[in-house]
Design a protein around this motif. Structure first.
Motif, short mmCIF file in Angstrom:
data_model
loop_
_atom_site.label_atom_id
_atom_site.label_comp_id
_atom_site.label_asym_id
_atom_site.label_seq_id
_atom_site.Cartn_x
_atom_site.Cartn_y
_atom_site.Cartn_z
N GLN A 189 55.59 46.29 30.30
CA GLN A 189 54.43 45.87 31.09
C GLN A 189 53.76 47.00 31.85
N SER A 190 54.46 48.09 32.06
CA SER A 190 53.87 49.22 32.80
C SER A 190 53.19 50.22 31.87
N TYR A 191 53.19 49.93 30.57
CA TYR A 191 52.56 50.82 29.59
C TYR A 191 51.32 50.14 29.01
N THR A 192 50.28 50.91 28.76
CA THR A 192 49.01 50.34 28.31
C THR A 192 49.07 49.92 26.84
N GLN A 193 48.77 48.66 26.59
CA GLN A 193 48.66 48.15 25.23
C GLN A 193 47.20 48.22 24.80
N ILE A 194 46.97 48.80 23.62
CA ILE A 194 45.61 48.92 23.09
C ILE A 194 45.37 47.74 22.15
N VAL A 195 44.33 46.95 22.41
CA VAL A 195 44.04 45.77 21.60
C VAL A 195 42.60 45.82 21.10
N VAL A 196 42.38 45.22 19.94
CA VAL A 196 41.04 45.12 19.37
C VAL A 196 40.40 43.82 19.84
N SER A 220 36.77 48.23 20.31
CA SER A 220 35.94 47.45 19.38
C SER A 220 36.49 47.37 17.97
N ASP A 221 37.32 48.35 17.56
CA ASP A 221 37.77 48.37 16.17
C ASP A 221 39.09 49.13 16.05
N PHE A 222 39.69 49.05 14.85
CA PHE A 222 40.99 49.67 14.63
C PHE A 222 40.91 51.19 14.56
N MET A 223 39.79 51.73 14.13
CA MET A 223 39.68 53.19 14.09
C MET A 223 39.74 53.77 15.51
N LYS A 225 41.18 52.29 18.03
CA LYS A 225 42.54 52.04 18.47
C LYS A 225 43.48 53.12 17.95
N LYS A 226 43.33 53.48 16.68
CA LYS A 226 44.17 54.50 16.07
C LYS A 226 44.00 55.85 16.78
N GLU A 227 42.76 56.22 17.09
CA GLU A 227 42.51 57.50 17.76
C GLU A 227 43.15 57.52 19.15
N ILE A 228 43.11 56.40 19.84
CA ILE A 228 43.71 56.33 21.17
C ILE A 228 45.22 56.46 21.08
N LEU A 229 45.82 55.82 20.09
CA LEU A 229 47.27 55.94 19.91
C LEU A 229 47.66 57.37 19.56
N LEU A 230 46.88 58.02 18.71
CA LEU A 230 47.16 59.40 18.34
C LEU A 230 47.01 60.35 19.53
N HIS A 241 48.70 49.87 6.26
CA HIS A 241 47.90 50.60 5.28
C HIS A 241 46.92 51.57 5.95
N MET A 242 46.63 51.36 7.24
CA MET A 242 45.71 52.24 7.97
C MET A 242 46.40 53.47 8.53
N ILE A 243 47.74 53.46 8.56
CA ILE A 243 48.46 54.56 9.21
C ILE A 243 49.56 55.13 8.33
N GLU A 244 49.43 54.96 7.00
CA GLU A 244 50.46 55.45 6.10
C GLU A 244 50.71 56.95 6.27
N ASP A 245 49.63 57.73 6.31
CA ASP A 245 49.77 59.19 6.45
C ASP A 245 50.38 59.56 7.79
N GLU A 246 49.95 58.89 8.85
CA GLU A 246 50.45 59.21 10.20
C GLU A 246 51.92 58.83 10.34
N LEU A 247 52.34 57.74 9.72
CA LEU A 247 53.76 57.36 9.75
C LEU A 247 54.59 58.36 8.95
N ALA A 248 54.04 58.79 7.80
CA ALA A 248 54.76 59.75 6.96
C ALA A 248 54.91 61.10 7.65
N SER A 249 53.87 61.53 8.38
CA SER A 249 53.90 62.84 9.04
C SER A 249 54.59 62.80 10.40
N GLY A 250 54.83 61.59 10.92
CA GLY A 250 55.45 61.47 12.23
C GLY A 250 54.46 61.52 13.38
#
Length: 292
Positions: A189-196, A220-223, A225-230, A241-250
């Motif tokens: 609960q003390s960590y920010t959750q990013i939601v679409v 507004s969108d998953f792209m 959201k992905k940039e914020i997580l990165l 399927h949107m983060i296959e490369d990022e999961l593979a690279s760590g």
């Protein structure tokens, strides 16, 4: 025996309760119970056991239900044929697709249809949460690809289309990602959750995987959201399927959060039963069926 009675039976079985079926069909619980009882009386078979909290199919009910599902599917196909026989080429076809679905196969279909029917304008809209359902039920979309959450089953034709895996992830330096042990809801609960954000106006609003009482950042969108997580600025669920490369690279790693394990989102191709259909929309509908 009526088609509507079979729809009620299907809703009770899939929702697990009479109350859930009533909400799904936008009927009162008493109306749902009455329709099922009337069906059982007409066929002289007890379809559901009411001995437990959740109604369950009796052995005879299970046989009847499986055959009923085949009849319902045949009725849907017959309706499609009837609509197709009386259809005309339309000026525009509107498709609304959940943002969690990869567009590659759909774009191929649109390309084929555009080449065959160049006079028809194809509109494609990516929607989040309940947006696709709202467009369909408000007659703004001809066909949608979405989950059946909040969809009145008696008003639509729906065919299983695809499954998408949603996984909670974060940057490897994100503090909860430093260990693999299960993080409790209170810990997160003390960590920010990013939601679409839900693209619906509210009537068909859907809320999934929201941490109760937690910090939240809506995008507004998953792209985005992905940039914020990165950027290591929060955590959240994203289709794998949107983060296959990022999961593979760590660059992104799975999170082990209480109640937020990877889940399968079941998607359907859906259209309204009472909406007139043209030959282009029918062509798209059939091609969608062929691609899964």
């Amino acid at each position: 025996m009526t088609y509507e009675q079979l729809v009620v039976l299907h809703a009770i079985v899939t929702e697990g309760t009479f109350r859930g079926a009533a909400e799904k069909l936008n009927k009162s619980q008493s109306a749902v119970s009455h329709m099922l009882k009337k069906l059982e009386t007409e066929i002289d078979i007890v379809l559901l056991s009411r001995e437990e909290y959740r109604p369950t199919l009796t052995p005879a009910g299970d046989v009847f239900y499986r055959q009923a599902m085949r009849v319902m599917q045949q009725m849907q196909q017959l309706g499609s044929i009837a609509k197709n026989l009386s259809s005309t080429q339309e000026a525009e076809v509107f498709l609304a697709v959940t943002a969690t679905y990869p567009l590659k196969d759909l774009l191929k279909i649109i390309g084929e249809v555009t080449a065959e029917y160049p006079a028809t304008h194809i509109k494609l809209s990516g929607e989040a949460m309940g947006g696709s359902v709202e467009r369909l039920m408000n007659d703004q979309a001809d066909i949608i690809i979405a989950s059946m959450d909040g969809v009145p089953a008696d008003q639509v034709e729906a065919i299983p289309f695809a499954q998408v895996t949603i996984m909670p992830v974060a940057h490897p330096d994100f503090e909860p990602a430093q260990s693999s042990h299960l993080k409790t809801i209170s810990e997160m609960q003390s960590y920010t959750q990013i939601v679409v954000a839900d693209s619906s106006s509210g009537a068909f609003s859907q809320s999934r995987d929201l941490l109760p009482g937690g910090l939240r950042w809506t995008v507004s969108d998953f792209m985005a959201k992905k940039e914020i997580l990165l950027a290591n600025m929060g955590w959240g669920g994203i289709p794998t399927h949107m983060i296959e490369d990022e999961l593979a690279s760590g660059e992104l790693v799975p999170l082990n959060v209480e109640g937020y394990q990877p889940r399968q989102s079941h998607l359907f191709q859906i259209r309204k039963r009472d909406k007139d259909i043209g030959i282009v929309a029918q062509n798209i509908w059939e091609k969608l069926q062929e691609c899964h």
